[in-house]
Design a protein around this motif. Structure first.
Motif, PDB file in Angstrom:
ATOM      1  N   GLY A 108      25.551  21.360  62.169  1.00 22.36           N
ATOM      2  CA  GLY A 108      24.483  22.425  61.953  1.00 22.36           C
ATOM      3  C   GLY A 108      23.445  22.483  62.889  1.00 22.36           C
ATOM      4  O   GLY A 108      22.833  21.546  63.086  1.00 22.36           O
ATOM      5  N   ARG A 109      23.048  23.479  63.507  1.00 22.13           N
ATOM      6  CA  ARG A 109      22.264  23.459  64.768  1.00 22.13           C
ATOM      7  C   ARG A 109      20.783  23.899  64.017  1.00 22.13           C
ATOM      8  O   ARG A 109      20.594  24.567  63.040  1.00 22.13           O
ATOM      9  N   ALA A 110      19.667  23.871  64.854  1.00 19.30           N
ATOM     10  CA  ALA A 110      18.621  24.324  64.510  1.00 19.30           C
ATOM     11  C   ALA A 110      18.545  25.854  65.129  1.00 19.30           C
ATOM     12  O   ALA A 110      19.454  26.112  65.821  1.00 19.30           O
ATOM     13  N   PRO A 111      17.764  26.772  64.684  1.00 18.87           N
ATOM     14  CA  PRO A 111      17.788  28.140  65.170  1.00 18.87           C
ATOM     15  C   PRO A 111      17.621  28.095  66.513  1.00 18.87           C
ATOM     16  O   PRO A 111      16.842  27.361  67.361  1.00 18.87           O
ATOM     17  N   ALA A 112      18.459  29.063  67.201  1.00 17.72           N
ATOM     18  CA  ALA A 112      18.406  29.035  68.736  1.00 17.72           C
ATOM     19  C   ALA A 112      17.557  30.430  68.915  1.00 17.72           C
ATOM     20  O   ALA A 112      17.826  31.473  68.323  1.00 17.72           O
ATOM     21  N   LEU A 113      16.793  30.480  70.253  1.00 18.29           N
ATOM     22  CA  LEU A 113      16.241  31.524  70.674  1.00 18.29           C
ATOM     23  C   LEU A 113      16.522  31.799  71.973  1.00 18.29           C
ATOM     24  O   LEU A 113      16.862  31.231  72.973  1.00 18.29           O
ATOM     25  N   ASP A 114      16.945  33.218  72.190  1.00 16.61           N
ATOM     26  CA  ASP A 114      17.572  33.871  73.307  1.00 16.61           C
ATOM     27  C   ASP A 114      16.466  33.902  74.246  1.00 16.61           C
ATOM     28  O   ASP A 114      15.135  33.947  74.179  1.00 16.61           O
ATOM     29  N   ALA A 115      16.825  33.938  75.771  1.00 18.97           N
ATOM     30  CA  ALA A 115      15.940  34.024  76.819  1.00 18.97           C
ATOM     31  C   ALA A 115      14.866  35.001  76.536  1.00 18.97           C
ATOM     32  O   ALA A 115      13.696  35.002  76.980  1.00 18.97           O
ATOM     33  N   ARG A 116      15.270  36.340  76.483  1.00 16.24           N
ATOM     34  CA  ARG A 116      14.482  37.654  76.492  1.00 16.24           C
ATOM     35  C   ARG A 116      13.532  37.468  75.224  1.00 16.24           C
ATOM     36  O   ARG A 116      12.283  37.730  75.493  1.00 16.24           O
ATOM     37  N   LEU A 118      11.901  34.682  74.395  1.00 16.71           N
ATOM     38  CA  LEU A 118      11.038  33.442  74.710  1.00 16.71           C
ATOM     39  C   LEU A 118      10.265  34.302  75.701  1.00 16.71           C
ATOM     40  O   LEU A 118       9.007  33.955  75.527  1.00 16.71           O
ATOM     41  N   ARG A 119      10.837  35.096  76.724  1.00 11.36           N
ATOM     42  CA  ARG A 119       9.783  35.718  77.449  1.00 11.36           C
ATOM     43  C   ARG A 119       9.093  36.579  77.112  1.00 11.36           C
ATOM     44  O   ARG A 119       7.883  36.689  77.120  1.00 11.36           O
ATOM     45  N   ARG A 120       9.425  37.398  75.978  1.00 12.14           N
ATOM     46  CA  ARG A 120       8.499  38.439  75.432  1.00 12.14           C
ATOM     47  C   ARG A 120       7.511  37.536  74.465  1.00 12.14           C
ATOM     48  O   ARG A 120       6.284  38.077  74.497  1.00 12.14           O
ATOM     49  N   ASN A 203       8.638  25.545  62.117  1.00 13.02           N
ATOM     50  CA  ASN A 203       8.659  26.513  63.154  1.00 13.02           C
ATOM     51  C   ASN A 203       9.274  25.888  64.244  1.00 13.02           C
ATOM     52  O   ASN A 203       8.685  25.865  65.536  1.00 13.02           O
ATOM     53  N   VAL A 204      10.613  25.418  64.523  1.00 15.36           N
ATOM     54  CA  VAL A 204      11.327  24.986  65.469  1.00 15.36           C
ATOM     55  C   VAL A 204      12.299  25.680  65.820  1.00 15.36           C
ATOM     56  O   VAL A 204      13.199  26.264  65.147  1.00 15.36           O
ATOM     57  N   TRP A 205      12.536  26.058  67.302  1.00 12.80           N
ATOM     58  CA  TRP A 205      13.537  26.715  67.917  1.00 12.80           C
ATOM     59  C   TRP A 205      14.138  25.998  69.120  1.00 12.80           C
ATOM     60  O   TRP A 205      13.378  25.058  69.642  1.00 12.80           O
ATOM     61  N   GLN A 206      15.313  26.084  69.454  1.00 16.34           N
ATOM     62  CA  GLN A 206      15.813  25.633  70.542  1.00 16.34           C
ATOM     63  C   GLN A 206      16.065  26.848  71.715  1.00 16.34           C
ATOM     64  O   GLN A 206      16.832  28.004  71.246  1.00 16.34           O
ATOM     65  N   LEU A 207      15.830  26.556  72.785  1.00 15.24           N
ATOM     66  CA  LEU A 207      16.120  27.783  73.993  1.00 15.24           C
ATOM     67  C   LEU A 207      17.586  27.791  74.215  1.00 15.24           C
ATOM     68  O   LEU A 207      18.252  26.920  74.865  1.00 15.24           O
ATOM     69  N   GLU A 208      18.195  28.779  73.795  1.00 14.69           N
ATOM     70  CA  GLU A 208      19.548  28.847  73.953  1.00 14.69           C
ATOM     71  C   GLU A 208      20.073  28.801  75.309  1.00 14.69           C
ATOM     72  O   GLU A 208      19.550  29.782  76.278  1.00 14.69           O
ATOM     73  N   GLY A 209      20.964  27.661  75.763  1.00 16.22           N
ATOM     74  CA  GLY A 209      21.259  27.763  77.128  1.00 16.22           C
ATOM     75  C   GLY A 209      20.494  27.202  78.165  1.00 16.22           C
ATOM     76  O   GLY A 209      20.731  27.032  79.272  1.00 16.22           O
ATOM     77  N   GLY A 210      19.236  26.779  77.913  1.00 15.92           N
ATOM     78  CA  GLY A 210      18.405  26.121  78.435  1.00 15.92           C
ATOM     79  C   GLY A 210      17.744  26.913  79.654  1.00 15.92           C
ATOM     80  O   GLY A 210      17.853  28.216  79.359  1.00 15.92           O
ATOM     81  N   ILE A 211      17.256  26.224  80.481  1.00 16.88           N
ATOM     82  CA  ILE A 211      16.396  26.889  81.800  1.00 16.88           C
ATOM     83  C   ILE A 211      17.595  27.713  82.538  1.00 16.88           C
ATOM     84  O   ILE A 211      17.085  28.934  82.920  1.00 16.88           O
TER      85      ILE A 211
END
Length: 245
Positions: A108-116, A118-120, A203-211
């Motif tokens: 089970g993953r932590a919630p992932a956040l897409d790049a767009r 995060l930018r917003r 309130n923890v997210w991981q950046l999907e696909g990283g940098i």
């Protein structure tokens, strides 16, 4: 003329036969004249490959023929030359070492956040609920020195296995904030985000696909410098081309 395809990919999935996969996979990669590194462990696969585009994609297709690896997603970039000296396939205890066996992303993953998104959020300075957003760099200090998100938290780690201890020391600073962990391609964030949730952060997210995925989908907004990569290119810019030396 940027005709060499470079890919990085990982997947946390149970591979109890990881050791037995090593030799056949090495033989196939060499037949395709690829160079790079593939790490296999009972917790999954992590790879960095370069070569002719059709050869790289052939190996990825071969891996995905295994139903367990069907979800393997690769991040692509291009270079003039192959940035690896040889082809290596290794069997390891972990595909990214943390020395925290209770953390199992495959379960089970932590919630992932897409790049767009995060930018917003970074544009606004807060998440959609109005909470302040902080980016937490989970990479080693020398990688951070090449480039990082503006204002990112950097615990000056020498190796990723230091992350759980660094979190314990700095946990109070993260309370009440939305924390987005990030790394080069996403693999370290998988474990880091789970450790933070285990420690009680809500309130923890991981950046999907990283940098690398962020560069691909959101450009260089809010990022300062280049992204260090573990091959002869040393670093890539927001355009995913090798950084100027």
């Amino acid at each position: 003329m940027n005709n060499i395809l470079n890919v990085s990919a990982y997947l946390f999935v149970p591979l109890p036969d990881a050791a037995a996969l090593r030799e056949p996979l090495l033989a196939r990669a060499r037949t395709l004249e690829l160079k790079g590194t593939i790490l296999l462990a009972e917790e999954g696969i992590n790879l960095f490959l370069a070569g002719a585009p059709e050869a790289v994609r052939a190996l990825l297709a071969h891996l995905r023929d295994d139903p367990r690896l069907a979800g393997l997603q690769a991040k692509e970039s291009w270079s003039d030359t192959v940035p690896f000296g040889r082809m290596v396939v290794k069997h390891k205890r972990e595909i990214i070492r943390m020395n925290h066996p209770a953390i199992r992303p495959a379960q089970g993953r932590a919630p992932a956040l897409d790049a767009r998104t995060l930018r917003r959020w970074l544009d606004a300075g807060h998440d959609d609920a109005g909470r302040p957003v902080v980016t937490l760099d989970t990479r080693n200090a020398f990688e951070v020195d090449h480039g990082a998100f503006a204002g990112a938290i950097d615990w000056r780690m020498a190796k990723f296995s230091e992350f759980p201890d660094a979190l314990r020391v700095n946990l109070a600073d993260l309370q009440g904030k939305t924390v987005v962990s990030y790394c080069t391609g996403g693999i370290r964030c998988e474990k880091a985000a789970l450790v933070m949730r285990e420690a009680g952060l809500e309130n923890v997210w991981q950046l999907e696909g990283g940098i690398l995925k962020y560069f691909e989908e959101a450009g260089g907004a809010h990022f300062r410098g280049d992204c260090f990569v573990f091959d002869e290119r040393e670093a890539v810019g927001a355009d995913l081309a090798p950084a100027a030396s």
